[in-house]
Design an enzyme around this catalytic site. Structure first.
Site: not given
Length: 278
Positions: A202, A44
């Site tokens: 993500d 992320s």
């Protein structure tokens, strides 16, 4: 006794703008500890922090983000939605900052640097991929608050998979910016990205602290929030903020918040060094 010996690996957790805590922490501890890891993994927003660490651009990335935030008055301006630019400006702003930070020199440094792996999540395949991306987000948020551990598996139960991508090769192929941006796709705020023919979400929805491959030696694992359940595993040193960080994960309107978050990381780094010297 002096500072701890260098770590063999560093792991960067995700957390959106909370990742500036990691940058401030490393700004303080990097040189005193002689951090020179053989392997780095990130997920992320931690992918940008990891890139900033390798290229020694943490403070510059903070400055770039603060400048971008200073011009942003709302997280969801109606004119952008009307123009079809997405639910929020987050994806556009983030890419602009990544492109500015990843200069030709920075890309070359990463291409020739230590092992750098970025963890991408993939929603279930099929025509409902955008919807399942949102479902993965909901599963992640539920487990985050109920289980409170950086490692979890609820998203996997609904079919989310993950890939560990070689960021050095991406840099050599001219795809590093795309990779860093793809790593931070949070449905429904961001449109789904694509990587090697697969939809991307993500990777933090699958694991907030993915270990490098291979996983060898002592590891410094930098989280961006305090968890109630942090595993005790030999060779792993998890470090989390002592206090809740100032930044909101997806608030792109307040440069002062990320500045204070950076300073929180610096304060934590100073405490860390004092503990290492005892």
């Amino acid at each position: 006794m002096g500072p701890r010996p260098p770590y063999d690996q560093i792991v960067f957790s995700g957390g959106g703008t909370r990742c500036f805590w990691q940058g401030g922490f490393l700004d303080v501890v990097r040189d005193p500890l002689g951090l020179d890891p053989a392997r780095i993994s990130a997920v992320s927003g931690g992918a940008l922090t990891g890139a900033g660490f390798i290229t020694r651009q943490g403070a510059r990335i903070l400055s770039l983000m603060k400048e971008a935030f200073a011009e942003q008055q709302s997280n969801a301006p109606m004119h952008e939605i009307a123009e079809g630019a997405g639910i929020s400006p987050h994806q556009r702003i983030y890419r602009e900052v990544v492109e500015a930070a990843m200069t030709r020199k920075a890309i070359e440094t990463i291409a020739n640097g230590p092992v750098f792996q970025i963890y991408l999540g993939h929603p279930p395949t099929g025509t409902l991929a955008p919807m399942t991306g949102v479902a993965a987000t909901l599963a992640y948020e539920a487990e985050l608050h109920l289980i409170s551990s950086p490692h979890f598996n609820w998203a996997e139960r609904i079919g989310v998979t993950a890939t560990m991508v070689d960021a050095r090769q991406a840099a050599r192929d001219g795809r590093l910016t795309d990779l860093i941006c793809a790593a931070a796709v949070i449905p429904p705020l961001f449109d789904l990205a694509r990587w090697d023919g697969k939809d991307v979400i993500d990777g933090g929805m699958s694991d907030q602290a993915p270990m490098p491959e291979p996983d060898e030696g002592r590891s410094l694992i930098l989280l961006t929030r305090a968890y109630r359940r942090i595993p005790e595993i030999e060779g792993r040193h998890y470090v989390a903020p002592g206090d809740e960080v100032e930044a909101d994960k997806v608030d792109f309107t307040d440069p002062a918040k990320i500045d204070r978050t950076w300073n929180q990381g610096k304060n934590e780094g100073e405490r860390f060094l004092r503990g290492a010297e005892k």
